[in-house]
Write an enzyme that holds these catalytic residues in place. Structure first.
Site, PDB file in Angstrom:
ATOM      1  N   CYS A 103       0.806  -1.227   0.000  1.00  0.00           N
ATOM      2  CA  CYS A 103       0.000   0.000   0.000  1.00  0.00           C
ATOM      3  C   CYS A 103       0.839   1.277   0.000  1.00  0.00           C
ATOM      4  CB  CYS A 103      -0.925   0.024   1.215  1.00  0.00           C
ATOM      5  SG  CYS A 103      -1.893  -1.476   1.434  1.00  0.00           S
ATOM      6  N   HIS A 109      -8.262   3.653  -3.669  1.00  0.00           N
ATOM      7  CA  HIS A 109      -6.937   3.270  -3.176  1.00  0.00           C
ATOM      8  C   HIS A 109      -6.268   2.286  -4.151  1.00  0.00           C
ATOM      9  CE1 HIS A 109      -3.688   1.775  -0.826  1.00  0.00           C
ATOM     10  NE2 HIS A 109      -4.331   0.880  -0.092  1.00  0.00           N
ATOM     11  N   CYS A 152      -1.366   2.463   6.733  1.00  0.00           N
ATOM     12  CA  CYS A 152      -1.058   1.089   7.087  1.00  0.00           C
ATOM     13  C   CYS A 152      -0.620   0.362   5.815  1.00  0.00           C
ATOM     14  CB  CYS A 152      -2.266   0.403   7.716  1.00  0.00           C
ATOM     15  SG  CYS A 152      -3.727   0.304   6.654  1.00  0.00           S
ATOM     16  N   GLY A 181      -0.207  -3.597   4.043  1.00  0.00           N
ATOM     17  CA  GLY A 181      -0.452  -5.023   4.105  1.00  0.00           C
ATOM     18  C   GLY A 181       0.799  -5.797   4.474  1.00  0.00           C
TER      19      GLY A 181
END
Length: 409
Positions: A90, A365, A395, A397
């Site tokens: 991400c 996203h 955050c 993954g």
């Protein structure tokens, strides 16, 4: 050490995967459009001076395979520009910005492109959930769950879920992201009502920003082969309320709280930044958009990856010699409302400074794109607010977090 400055940004509209406006656009073509658009904004910059083209892609493979960054450089017509493709899922294109920042600080280059792309529509499967769901019949589940709760410091009875490997008790680092969101909601007592309220606010703020012209300024239009010009994100949904979101069913657990309405969708998109040293700023007479002040990256239990922004942000703020109260605006990527809410609480970020134009729940996203997209959004939002400092964080993954502090100039 010289400073690193962001002097140009470009980001495409964000399409909905498999059914949206960018579903038929190749990721390399889309990234090349944004890279070219960003570089062309820098008056007097010869592309041959680019030391490296760093491109983030969350899940490289298929049409996103090979060394996509080098492919993009060639598509741009820059045979002498090297390229490297990076994945930190991400935060892939926040990582490429960090790499450019570090290279400039180390004196190993003066001009870098930090870009990111993700085309979920190009994936071989129609789902981003590559990891199978929890197998409650697996005899190692109880052991893995107990260890997860111990690592998370949660004691017993929290209901955290994990995806144990069939061969042993180690949890897979890339368990279902939705399950991690449910874990965080349980661990930090984030209710379904909390999540729906936050998601509705994201959608409503995005609509207000559209009406004010903010997103039009943030987006670089994309012209499709048929002549259609895309100027807006597919995602924002007018009229979204807490009440309408409350009608949606949980997606990941029958008794869960995470729904399609309080989580980000699957998306396609690309973004690019041009990052240069102070020497180039002076030589070309540029007016920087922002100075990169500091960055941070952290790791934590994969089962609660949504809390990654907390430690990463604290690192970046400490390195900057600043506190969260010094931040005029904060952007926390909205992977799930379930993780943004407790992250903001633990960092002490007030609602008035958080994602003021809406976030990924509304606009989307695309994994590899998001780091660079949020940078563009934060710089433009600081300009609108007359603010000086901003924090970008997310955050990641696999159980990570990443953050960057910017100073608008």
């Amino acid at each position: 050490m010289t400073e690193a400055y962001i002097v140009a940004t470009a980001r495409s509209p964000i399409g909905r995967a498999h059914k949206g406006s960018l579903k038929d656009v190749r990721p390399d073509d889309l990234a090349a459009l944004m890279v070219t658009a960003a570089v062309e904004q820098v008056q007097g910059l010869d592309p041959a001076r680019i030391d490296d083209l760093l491109l983030g892609c969350g899940l490289p493979g298929g049409k996103q395979g090979m060394n996509l960054a080098r492919i993009v450089a060639v598509l741009c017509g820059w045979d002498t520009v090297p390229g490297a493709t990076v994945t930190r899922y991400c935060s892939s294109s926040l990582q490429t910005t960090r790499m450019a920042f570090h290279a400039i600080k180390a004196g190993e280059g003066d001009v870098f492109v930090s870009a990111g792309v993700e085309s979920v529509s190009s994936f071989a499967t129609g789902s981003s959930d590559y990891i199978p769901g929890v197998d409650l019949t697996n005899p190692v589940f109880a052991d893995a769950l107990a260890r997860t709760e111990k690592r998370a410091g949660s004691g017993s009875g929290t209901g955290l879920w994990t995806d144990p490997r069939l061969e042993g008790v180690l949890p897979d680092a890339y368990i279902s992201m939705g399950q991690t969101a449910e874990n965080v909601a349980a661990l930090r007592n984030v209710t379904r009502a909390d999540q729906d309220e936050f998601a509705a606010r994201s959608q409503q703020r995005a609509q207000a920003a559209i009406a004010a012209g903010f997103w039009a300024r943030d987006i670089t239009p994309v012209t499709l082969p048929d002549g259609t010009v895309l100027t807006a994100d597919d995602g924002p949904r007018a009229g979204t309320t807490t009440e309408t979101l409350a009608t949606l069913e949980p997606v990941f657990r029958p008794d869960g709280t995470v729904t399609a309405g309080n989580a980000c969708p699957l998306n396609d998109g690309a973004a690019a930044l041009v990052i240069v040293s102070g020497r180039v700023v002076d030589e070309l007479g540029l007016q920087p958009l922002a100075r990169i002040v500091s960055t941070g990256v952290s790791g934590l239990s994969p089962e609660i990856m949504g809390l990654g922004p907390v430690d990463a942000s604290r690192q970046a703020l400490a390195r900057a010699g600043l506190t969260v109260d010094d931040m005029d605006l904060v952007e926390i990527n909205e992977a799930f409302a379930a993780q943004v809410i407790p992250s903001a609480r633990e960092l002490g970020v007030s609602d008035e400074r958080l994602n003021v134009n809406g976030g990924a729940i509304a606009v989307g996203h695309p994994f590899g794109m998001t780091g660079a997209r949020i940078t563009s959004t934060l710089i433009n939002a600081l300009a609108d607010a007359g603010g000086q400092y901003g924090l970008e964080t997310m955050c990641v993954g696999g159980g990570q977090g990443m953050a960057m502090v910017l100073e608008r100039l």
